[in-house]
Design an enzyme around this catalytic site. Structure first.
Site, PDB file in Angstrom:
ATOM      1  N   ILE A 170      -1.988  19.920  12.614  1.00  0.00           N
ATOM      2  CA  ILE A 170      -2.560  20.776  13.656  1.00  0.00           C
ATOM      3  C   ILE A 170      -1.458  21.426  14.498  1.00  0.00           C
ATOM      4  O   ILE A 170      -1.696  22.390  15.209  1.00  0.00           O
ATOM      5  CB  ILE A 170      -3.537  19.962  14.541  1.00  0.00           C
ATOM      6  CG1 ILE A 170      -4.460  20.891  15.332  1.00  0.00           C
ATOM      7  CG2 ILE A 170      -2.797  18.963  15.425  1.00  0.00           C
ATOM      8  CD1 ILE A 170      -5.611  20.182  16.012  1.00  0.00           C
ATOM      9  N   TYR A 199     -11.994   2.715  16.463  1.00  0.00           N
ATOM     10  CA  TYR A 199     -11.090   2.921  15.321  1.00  0.00           C
ATOM     11  C   TYR A 199     -11.564   2.098  14.116  1.00  0.00           C
ATOM     12  O   TYR A 199     -11.635   2.592  12.988  1.00  0.00           O
ATOM     13  CB  TYR A 199      -9.686   2.501  15.746  1.00  0.00           C
ATOM     14  CG  TYR A 199      -8.585   2.672  14.729  1.00  0.00           C
ATOM     15  CD1 TYR A 199      -8.178   3.936  14.312  1.00  0.00           C
ATOM     16  CD2 TYR A 199      -7.908   1.564  14.215  1.00  0.00           C
ATOM     17  CE1 TYR A 199      -7.129   4.093  13.404  1.00  0.00           C
ATOM     18  CE2 TYR A 199      -6.860   1.707  13.313  1.00  0.00           C
ATOM     19  CZ  TYR A 199      -6.474   2.971  12.913  1.00  0.00           C
ATOM     20  OH  TYR A 199      -5.435   3.121  12.026  1.00  0.00           O
TER      21      TYR A 199
HETATM   22  P1  NAD Z   1       0.150   9.609  13.604  1.00  0.00           P
HETATM   23  O1  NAD Z   1      -0.647   9.527  14.838  1.00  0.00           O
HETATM   24  O2  NAD Z   1       1.595   9.301  13.654  1.00  0.00           O
HETATM   25  O3  NAD Z   1      -0.007  11.044  12.932  1.00  0.00           O
HETATM   26  C1  NAD Z   1      -1.239  11.707  12.861  1.00  0.00           C
HETATM   27  C2  NAD Z   1      -0.963  13.177  12.671  1.00  0.00           C
HETATM   28  O4  NAD Z   1      -2.232  13.845  12.641  1.00  0.00           O
HETATM   29  C3  NAD Z   1      -0.160  13.801  13.805  1.00  0.00           C
HETATM   30  O5  NAD Z   1       0.962  14.495  13.288  1.00  0.00           O
HETATM   31  C4  NAD Z   1      -1.147  14.744  14.488  1.00  0.00           C
HETATM   32  O6  NAD Z   1      -0.544  15.946  14.954  1.00  0.00           O
HETATM   33  C5  NAD Z   1      -2.103  15.045  13.352  1.00  0.00           C
HETATM   34  N1  NAD Z   1      -3.418  15.476  13.830  1.00  0.00           N
HETATM   35  C6  NAD Z   1      -4.107  15.070  14.922  1.00  0.00           C
HETATM   36  N2  NAD Z   1      -5.258  15.731  15.020  1.00  0.00           N
HETATM   37  C7  NAD Z   1      -5.315  16.579  13.957  1.00  0.00           C
HETATM   38  C8  NAD Z   1      -6.263  17.520  13.496  1.00  0.00           C
HETATM   39  N3  NAD Z   1      -7.401  17.761  14.167  1.00  0.00           N
HETATM   40  N4  NAD Z   1      -5.980  18.200  12.376  1.00  0.00           N
HETATM   41  C9  NAD Z   1      -4.829  17.992  11.697  1.00  0.00           C
HETATM   42  N5  NAD Z   1      -3.894  17.125  12.085  1.00  0.00           N
HETATM   43  C10 NAD Z   1      -4.144  16.416  13.196  1.00  0.00           C
HETATM   44  O7  NAD Z   1      -0.591   8.669  12.528  1.00  0.00           O
HETATM   45  P2  NAD Z   1       0.049   7.873  11.309  1.00  0.00           P
HETATM   46  O8  NAD Z   1       0.589   6.602  11.845  1.00  0.00           O
HETATM   47  O9  NAD Z   1       0.896   8.741  10.500  1.00  0.00           O
HETATM   48  O10 NAD Z   1      -1.299   7.480  10.532  1.00  0.00           O
HETATM   49  C11 NAD Z   1      -1.827   8.256   9.489  1.00  0.00           C
HETATM   50  C12 NAD Z   1      -3.044   7.522   8.944  1.00  0.00           C
HETATM   51  O11 NAD Z   1      -2.676   6.201   8.557  1.00  0.00           O
HETATM   52  C13 NAD Z   1      -4.209   7.369   9.935  1.00  0.00           C
HETATM   53  O12 NAD Z   1      -5.427   7.445   9.226  1.00  0.00           O
HETATM   54  C14 NAD Z   1      -4.025   5.952  10.444  1.00  0.00           C
HETATM   55  O13 NAD Z   1      -5.247   5.400  10.880  1.00  0.00           O
HETATM   56  C15 NAD Z   1      -3.533   5.261   9.191  1.00  0.00           C
HETATM   57  N6  NAD Z   1      -2.823   4.019   9.498  1.00  0.00           N
HETATM   58  C16 NAD Z   1      -1.627   4.053  10.150  1.00  0.00           C
HETATM   59  C17 NAD Z   1      -0.976   2.853  10.433  1.00  0.00           C
HETATM   60  C18 NAD Z   1       0.336   2.841  11.150  1.00  0.00           C
HETATM   61  O14 NAD Z   1       0.798   1.759  11.547  1.00  0.00           O
HETATM   62  N7  NAD Z   1       0.999   3.993  11.339  1.00  0.00           N
HETATM   63  C19 NAD Z   1      -1.554   1.644  10.042  1.00  0.00           C
HETATM   64  C20 NAD Z   1      -2.785   1.652   9.413  1.00  0.00           C
HETATM   65  C21 NAD Z   1      -3.397   2.851   9.111  1.00  0.00           C
HETATM   66  C1  AKB Z   2      -2.784   0.798  15.046  1.00  0.00           C
HETATM   67  O1  AKB Z   2      -2.210  -0.109  15.665  1.00  0.00           O
HETATM   68  O2  AKB Z   2      -3.763   1.420  15.478  1.00  0.00           O
HETATM   69  C2  AKB Z   2      -2.284   1.117  13.664  1.00  0.00           C
HETATM   70  C3  AKB Z   2      -3.073   0.361  12.653  1.00  0.00           C
HETATM   71  C4  AKB Z   2      -2.696  -1.021  12.315  1.00  0.00           C
HETATM   72  O3  AKB Z   2      -4.033   0.868  12.128  1.00  0.00           O
HETATM   73  N1  AKB Z   2      -0.891   0.856  13.599  1.00  0.00           N
END
Ligand code: NAD
Ligand code: AKB
Length: 321
Positions: free
Chosen positions: A35, A141
């Protein structure tokens, strides 16, 4: 996977996944979207498009323009932010997911999205949490993640879309800082350790959560997506984990590199409540059996690498032995 569209590509996972995918599949075959735009390597090293995942028409337009065969859907907001803005979280996390699944259905794409340990809740068995078990999360979430797993399974059974997913634990990395998660403390602690040799934890002593280092998480995504479909009994989503620790455990690991590191506590009730509703440790045997999940980094190996990479990134002097 040959030509891949990634949503939310500038976040913690996407900013590293994009570079790894471009190395393997070719820079022009990996279309990064988010975004927002910035001057990061992920945004600059190949095709990039601004895409709000709640805009279905735009998603279809970009996927058609680049003739992708795979969508990796990462755009979402994480647990602590979702708890602060639950309606916004529902609309983004579920609306974006539905659009990505519909795009995959219409264009016959392979599909990946991450679930999370957040899909579990207080009534889930806490230790060695099984692949198939009680899932009654008490956070927005978590509700999004369980619904998302079911929806992705539905698209497989109903429409034959090749959907796949991983229940990620907290991911630890040094390229892009995490935002809005409950497990973020396990990244913050390394930044503070190398800069100030001390950290105040918002998660309480004795609160164990699963974690994984980013290189292992990226390998897991690619290995799952390249796995033989006929071997997958569980598609959405597989438990994966590499370690489980509480703040004292990660502090002890840091002290092996920075002996005078100090840890104290100022617990945040909101994130603490979320953390307490999640498992202590996951059973990842289904992922190991069905597509060969494995990991390279345990806690101490990750700590050594994180500290060395952060010192380089932040231009900090390496202490003399
Ligand atoms: P993040 O928050 O670092 O990145 C999310 C990205 O999505 C950002 O760059 C943001 O600009 C973008 N975004 C927000 N709204 C948007 C929209 N309307 N359209 C397009 N882009 C948009 O998240 P992440 O840590 O990279 O996580 C990615 C996925 O992995 C998520 O589904 C999260 O739930 C999952 N996840 C992450 C972790 C973790 O520890 N990082 C753990 C479990 C699951
Ligand atoms: C969070 O803490 O929300 C994420 C996850 C474990 O999904 N890092």
């Amino acid at each position: 996977m040959k030509r891949i569209l990634v949503t939310g590509a500038l976040g913690q996972i996407g900013s590293e996944l994009i570079l790894k995918l471009r190395n393997i599949y070719g820079a022009h075959n990996v279309i990064a979207t988010d975004i927002r735009q910035n001057d990061s390597e992920a945004a600059q090293s190949g095709p990039f498009e601004v895409l709000d995942v709640t805009d279905f028409k735009q998603m279809m337009k970009i996927a058609t323009k680049y003739q992708v065969d795979t969508i990796v859907h990462l755009a979402a907001i994480l647990s602590a932010s979702a708890e602060a803005m639950p309606v916004f979280a529902w609309n983004l996390n579920m609306g974006g997911l539905l659009n990505a699944l519909e795009t995959a259905r219409e264009l016959k794409l392979q599909f990946f999205t991450p679930s999370s340990i957040g899909a579990f809740g207080p009534s889930t068995p806490k230790d060695n949490t099984p692949q198939d078990t009680i899932m009654r999360p008490t956070t927005m979430y978590g509700v999004n993640k369980v619904a998302g797993e079911l929806l992705a399974d539905y698209y497989f059974y109903k429409y034959g879309v090749d959907t796949r997913g991983l229940r990620f634990p907290g991911l630890i990395s040094h390229v892009t800082e995490p935002g809005g998660g409950t497990t973020d403390y396990a990244v913050d602690i390394y930044y503070k350790a190398v800069q100030e040799k001390k950290y105040t934890s918002y998660i309480a002593k004795g609160t164990f959560m699963d974690m994984m280092y980013m290189p292992d998480a990226l390998n897991a995504i690619i290995d799952l997506m390249e796995a033989d479909s006929s071997r997958l009994v569980h598609r959405n989503s597989f438990n994966v984990t590499a370690m489980s620790f509480d703040p004292e455990g990660i502090a002890a690991s840091i002290r092996m590199q920075i002996p005078d590191f100090k840890l104290d506590y100022d617990v945040d009730p909101c994130r603490q409540q979320i953390a307490e509703s999640w498992p202590n440790s996951l059973d990842a045997s289904a992922a190991m059996q069905e597509w060969g999940f494995h990991y390279e980094f345990d806690l101490d190996k990750m700590t050594e690498d994180m500290i060395s990479k952060l010192r380089q990134k932040l231009n900090l002097e390496i202490p003399k032995p």
